[in-house]
Design a protein around this motif. Sequence first.
Motif, PDB file in Angstrom:
ATOM      1  N   THR A  81       0.823  -1.207   0.000  1.00 13.25           N
ATOM      2  CA  THR A  81       0.000   0.000   0.000  1.00 13.25           C
ATOM      3  C   THR A  81       0.855   1.253   0.000  1.00 13.25           C
ATOM      4  N   ALA A  82       1.855   1.295   0.886  1.00 12.25           N
ATOM      5  CA  ALA A  82       2.720   2.472   0.988  1.00 12.25           C
ATOM      6  C   ALA A  82       3.478   2.715  -0.307  1.00 12.25           C
ATOM      7  N   THR A  83       3.984   1.637  -0.910  1.00  8.01           N
ATOM      8  CA  THR A  83       4.745   1.755  -2.159  1.00  8.01           C
ATOM      9  C   THR A  83       3.875   2.293  -3.281  1.00  8.01           C
ATOM     10  N   ALA A  84       2.669   1.747  -3.420  1.00  8.15           N
ATOM     11  CA  ALA A  84       1.763   2.183  -4.486  1.00  8.15           C
ATOM     12  C   ALA A  84       1.292   3.610  -4.261  1.00  8.15           C
ATOM     13  N   LEU A  85       1.002   3.965  -3.024  1.00 11.53           N
ATOM     14  CA  LEU A  85       0.491   5.296  -2.719  1.00 11.53           C
ATOM     15  C   LEU A  85       1.514   6.378  -3.045  1.00 11.53           C
ATOM     16  N   VAL A  86       2.748   6.185  -2.585  1.00 13.78           N
ATOM     17  CA  VAL A  86       3.795   7.182  -2.842  1.00 13.78           C
ATOM     18  C   VAL A  86       4.066   7.306  -4.334  1.00 13.78           C
ATOM     19  N   GLY A 144      -1.492   1.364   7.394  1.00 15.40           N
ATOM     20  CA  GLY A 144      -0.961   1.341   8.753  1.00 15.40           C
ATOM     21  C   GLY A 144       0.433   1.906   8.930  1.00 15.40           C
ATOM     22  N   LEU A 145       1.235   1.951   7.873  1.00 14.83           N
ATOM     23  CA  LEU A 145       2.615   2.427   8.007  1.00 14.83           C
ATOM     24  C   LEU A 145       2.759   3.935   7.813  1.00 14.83           C
ATOM     25  N   LEU A 146       1.731   4.586   7.343  1.00 14.35           N
ATOM     26  CA  LEU A 146       1.840   6.020   7.085  1.00 14.35           C
ATOM     27  C   LEU A 146       2.087   6.795   8.380  1.00 14.35           C
ATOM     28  N   GLY A 147       3.076   7.669   8.340  1.00 17.63           N
ATOM     29  CA  GLY A 147       3.391   8.507   9.489  1.00 17.63           C
ATOM     30  C   GLY A 147       4.251   7.841  10.544  1.00 17.63           C
ATOM     31  N   GLN A 148       4.699   6.616  10.289  1.00 15.53           N
ATOM     32  CA  GLN A 148       5.520   5.902  11.268  1.00 15.53           C
ATOM     33  C   GLN A 148       7.007   6.211  11.047  1.00 15.53           C
ATOM     34  N   PHE A 149       7.425   7.413  11.452  1.00 16.54           N
ATOM     35  CA  PHE A 149       8.826   7.793  11.313  1.00 16.54           C
ATOM     36  C   PHE A 149       9.220   8.763  12.418  1.00 16.54           C
ATOM     37  N   ALA A 172       5.952   7.567   4.555  1.00 15.70           N
ATOM     38  CA  ALA A 172       5.036   6.448   4.350  1.00 15.70           C
ATOM     39  C   ALA A 172       5.677   5.105   4.660  1.00 15.70           C
ATOM     40  N   SER A 173       6.956   5.116   5.073  1.00 14.78           N
ATOM     41  CA  SER A 173       7.719   3.895   5.359  1.00 14.78           C
ATOM     42  C   SER A 173       7.911   3.035   4.112  1.00 14.78           C
ATOM     43  N   ALA A 174       7.962   3.679   2.946  1.00 14.07           N
ATOM     44  CA  ALA A 174       8.179   2.953   1.692  1.00 14.07           C
ATOM     45  C   ALA A 174       9.616   3.092   1.209  1.00 14.07           C
ATOM     46  N   SER A 175      10.486   3.725   2.010  1.00 11.71           N
ATOM     47  CA  SER A 175      11.861   4.045   1.640  1.00 11.71           C
ATOM     48  C   SER A 175      11.857   5.244   0.697  1.00 11.71           C
ATOM     49  N   SER A 176      13.027   5.753   0.395  1.00  8.91           N
ATOM     50  CA  SER A 176      13.152   6.965  -0.407  1.00  8.91           C
ATOM     51  C   SER A 176      12.630   6.753  -1.821  1.00  8.91           C
TER      52      SER A 176
END
Length: 487
Positions: free
Chosen positions: A82-87, A270-275, A344-348
């Motif tokens: 989800t995070a990868t696709a969203l970003v 669920g991973l969005l904002g986890q930084f 988004a915790s999807a890496s750079s």
Amino acid sequence: MKPSATGAPNDAFPAPSGPRLPSGPLDRFFRISERGSTYGREIRGGFATFFTMAYILVLNPIILSGAKDKTGAELDPAQLVTATALVAAVMTVIMGIGGNLPLALAAGLGLNAVVAFQLAPLMTWDDAMGLIVLEGIIICVLVLTGLREAVMHAIPQPLKQAISVGIGLFIAFIGFVDAGFVTRIPDAANTTVPVQLGTGNLTGWPMFVFCFGVVLTIVLLARKVKGAILISIVVTTVLALVLNKAADIKTWGLTTPDLPDTLVDSPDFGLLGQFDVFGAFGQVSVVTVVLLVFTLILSDFFDTMGTVVGVTAEADLLDEQGQVPGLGRVLLIDGAAAVAGGAASASSATTYIESAAGVGEGARTGFANLFTGGLFAIALFLTPVLTIVPMQAAAPALVAVGFLMMTQVKHIDWDRYDIAIPAFLTIAVMPFTYSITNGIGAGFLAYVIIKTALGRAREVHWLLWGVSLLFVVYFAIDPIEQLLGVK
């Protein structure tokens, strides 16, 4: 007939015979007619770019979820998809509207490996993603101060052309390797040959699919069929689906071409904002943090530079001075993508060289990005369907694009060794080390050294001197860390 970036007549996408008037507000905004393109070409290009980089929806989650942080925690694969696709969706659309170039963005390969295997073992996942956010912020600052754009303008045109050629070889090599046509020989083989053809020879139906795709792609290109690359991807994927049903195939690699049981899969945000931007400073020494961030910045900085120059050159969009149009906006968006990827915790996230596949289909504007980004947005819900394209079906497009970019080599003056040697090293080091950054660094250092040895150091722009010193640190990072006692 208008010459392409390679200097040859652009027979596949000829310039209009006379002035073309914009046909509507979208045409005027994206300058589609002005750049000799059409809605059809932009749409095909957007689709082609998506399908050549959709593998990141599988690969990024595999890399990040396959590692553990300092506490032993792992990231959830479904949340990573989800995070990868969203970003990718959001930043690709923003690049299309704000930069008006056919440059798609997604989680950067190589950078995600640094996060998984270099950052995470030293800190928590939140801290690691916080460093990605910090890296992106610093890059944005460099753009806003004009430093990042100034560095790109300081690079001699032959070196820019060499970067494009090197990327062409690199992307073709990626295609061969990811399809399994070229494989690494294990060290236990006790041989001096590092790679080989397949497993010693070409075997299996997946390899047949790749070879079929390569032949189909080059035939369609040679016949100048519109939509050649996209047609090849679709037809080859259909062939893979049929063979996967008819034959007993043990593995296709990362993606198995099999119709899914369900068409819809709900996204998990669920991973969005986890930084935590400054969390790493409490886990490791300040010197270690600085060196880690420096490595991220340098890799992101020059990978983007090489990709942007290479793709826009192939699209014949460079101006008379060899500069990228709207470069400042493009670089700022790329820096913001790094921030978004970390948040988004999807890496750079960074600009993708696979964008060249869309250019190969005729994309010349950011309008193509609306479709690439739109497909990534759809992937949030239809991931089971949109990830059935195996690498064996997508890789032939990379091989074809590698050829198209390679043709720019003829513009380099090979009789001038002060240019030819740095150009050669730039071209050779990229595929041989599997890194765009390494190739650019080798070329820059060789250029500075040769100019100095010839007593013509004044011809080197002062920014190239500074960047070359940074590359000295980049290549010598291991002994520097040992000297500083941080390793």
